[in-house]
Design an enzyme around this catalytic site. Structure first.
Site, mmCIF file in Angstrom:
data_model
loop_
_atom_site.group_PDB
_atom_site.id
_atom_site.type_symbol
_atom_site.label_atom_id
_atom_site.label_comp_id
_atom_site.label_asym_id
_atom_site.label_seq_id
_atom_site.Cartn_x
_atom_site.Cartn_y
_atom_site.Cartn_z
ATOM 1 N N LYS A 33 25.423 -3.496 7.237
ATOM 2 C CA LYS A 33 24.854 -4.795 7.484
ATOM 3 C C LYS A 33 23.456 -4.412 7.724
ATOM 4 O O LYS A 33 22.947 -3.659 8.453
ATOM 5 C CB LYS A 33 25.577 -5.137 8.823
ATOM 6 C CG LYS A 33 24.923 -6.516 9.279
ATOM 7 C CD LYS A 33 26.023 -7.166 10.142
ATOM 8 C CE LYS A 33 25.466 -6.786 11.668
ATOM 9 N NZ LYS A 33 24.193 -7.203 12.364
ATOM 10 N N ASP A 60 22.676 -10.098 7.121
ATOM 11 C CA ASP A 60 23.219 -10.958 8.230
ATOM 12 C C ASP A 60 21.719 -11.535 8.795
ATOM 13 O O ASP A 60 21.209 -11.053 9.764
ATOM 14 C CB ASP A 60 23.615 -9.942 9.367
ATOM 15 C CG ASP A 60 23.968 -10.609 10.785
ATOM 16 O OD1 ASP A 60 24.045 -11.982 10.576
ATOM 17 O OD2 ASP A 60 24.124 -9.993 11.516
ATOM 18 N N LYS A 62 21.927 -15.185 8.921
ATOM 19 C CA LYS A 62 22.424 -16.343 9.860
ATOM 20 C C LYS A 62 21.393 -17.520 9.371
ATOM 21 O O LYS A 62 20.955 -18.163 10.445
ATOM 22 C CB LYS A 62 22.356 -16.129 11.329
ATOM 23 C CG LYS A 62 23.522 -15.072 11.795
ATOM 24 C CD LYS A 62 23.293 -15.035 13.381
ATOM 25 C CE LYS A 62 24.328 -13.891 13.805
ATOM 26 N NZ LYS A 62 23.925 -12.630 13.691
ATOM 27 N N ASP A 65 19.477 -24.454 8.100
ATOM 28 C CA ASP A 65 18.231 -25.235 7.438
ATOM 29 C C ASP A 65 18.744 -26.506 6.963
ATOM 30 O O ASP A 65 20.358 -26.630 6.876
ATOM 31 C CB ASP A 65 17.377 -24.220 6.695
ATOM 32 C CG ASP A 65 16.016 -24.939 6.835
ATOM 33 O OD1 ASP A 65 15.486 -26.098 6.464
ATOM 34 O OD2 ASP A 65 15.015 -24.010 7.058
ATOM 35 N N THR A 119 27.990 -15.395 20.280
ATOM 36 C CA THR A 119 28.827 -14.851 21.601
ATOM 37 C C THR A 119 27.882 -14.875 22.689
ATOM 38 O O THR A 119 28.639 -14.519 23.810
ATOM 39 C CB THR A 119 29.365 -13.334 21.457
ATOM 40 O OG1 THR A 119 28.627 -12.793 20.704
ATOM 41 C CG2 THR A 119 30.418 -13.497 20.320
ATOM 42 N N ARG A 210 26.056 0.870 17.121
ATOM 43 C CA ARG A 210 25.724 1.847 18.044
ATOM 44 C C ARG A 210 26.770 3.121 18.268
ATOM 45 O O ARG A 210 26.437 4.360 18.198
ATOM 46 C CB ARG A 210 25.324 1.503 19.366
ATOM 47 C CG ARG A 210 23.818 0.919 19.279
ATOM 48 C CD ARG A 210 23.520 -0.024 20.339
ATOM 49 N NE ARG A 210 24.347 -1.171 20.547
ATOM 50 C CZ ARG A 210 24.260 -2.139 21.316
ATOM 51 N NH1 ARG A 210 23.241 -2.065 22.217
ATOM 52 N NH2 ARG A 210 25.153 -3.335 21.192
#
Ligand code: C5P
Length: 230
Positions: A33, A60, A62, A65, A119, A210
């Protein structure tokens, strides 16, 4: 049920750092990603590096528009090698429909994925924007809207897998971040699940950053996640 795929998040500043991670993680991981942090600095070079190694890319960014702009941005993303692209469901049904209409025929295998509710947003933050309902209700509403507008799936937390699968059916793809193998650091994630739990619930893709990219032995960390998905 098809196998859950692992996507490793390359949340770094340079292509050189990203490439070092990919080489260290090794051939077992297919999907990576690229997000705003890396893409804003390095742009297409980050995708070229991954394509050169035969990898699949979730870009990614997002998008959010007007319909034509998102449709064309997704077209650009697919033309530079992205295999999965996302946009905010809150951009509305017309934005999603137009994006699918413009890109679907040319890129039949591309995954066009909606983001439901970030989230980081709770009920209060949604109410502040005039969005009614608790996060779970809004996730369900936005996921249904994304599906009926032609999106292929949504990004959601592991705790929302049942909700979205029940609302949108088994074929609607779920991309699930917030994954933590047993014993790894939780970092700033709040609603977590292990790879095995998310896979059992029906996640189609899990996004792990991570726990793999900061591990001492990154290849071993990735292999452990893949073993949980097997
Ligand atoms: O390092 P970690 O495993 O927490 O990384 C998770 C990745 O998934 C990050 O790139 C993060 O931005 C992304 N993500 C997330 N939660 C969301 C959406 C995306 O953690 N709701």
């Amino acid at each position: 049920m098809s196998k859950t795929e692992l996507i490793v998040a390359l949340d770094v500043n340079s292509v050189a750092q990203a490439e070092a991670l990919v080489d260290e993680i090794g051939p077992e991981v297919l999907w990576y990603k690229i997000g705003k942090q890396l893409f804003t600095r390095e742009g297409v070079g980050a995708l070229e590096m991954l394509k050169g190694k035969g990898k699949k890319i979730f870009l990614d960014l997002k998008f959010h528009d007007i319909p034509n702009t998102v449709a064309q941005a997704v077209k650009s993303a697919l033309s530079i090698g992205a295999d999965m692209v996302n946009f905010h469901a809150s951009g509305g049904s017309e934005m999603i429909r137009k994006t699918v209409e413009v890109n679907g025929a040319e890129h039949p295998d591309a995954l066009l994925i909606a983001v439901t509710v970030l989230t980081s947003m709770d009920q209060e933050a949604l109410a502040e924007l005039g969005v009614a309902g608790n996060p779970a209700e809004v996730v369900e509403r936005f996921a249904k809207l994304a599906k009926s507008s032609g999106a292929h799936g949504v990004v959601c937390s592991a705790l929302e897998i049942d909700l979205v699968k029940n609302a949108c059916g088994q074929d609607f793809k779920l991309i699930v971040p917030g994954i933590r193998p047993v014993g790894s650091s939780v970092d700033d994630q709040k609603r977590i699940m292990t790879p095995a739990q998310a896979s059992e619930k029906g996640a189609d893709y899990i996004v792990v950053g991570r726990p793999i990219t900061k591990a001492e032995d990154k290849q071993k960390a990735a292999a452990a996640v893949l073993a949980e998905l097997a």
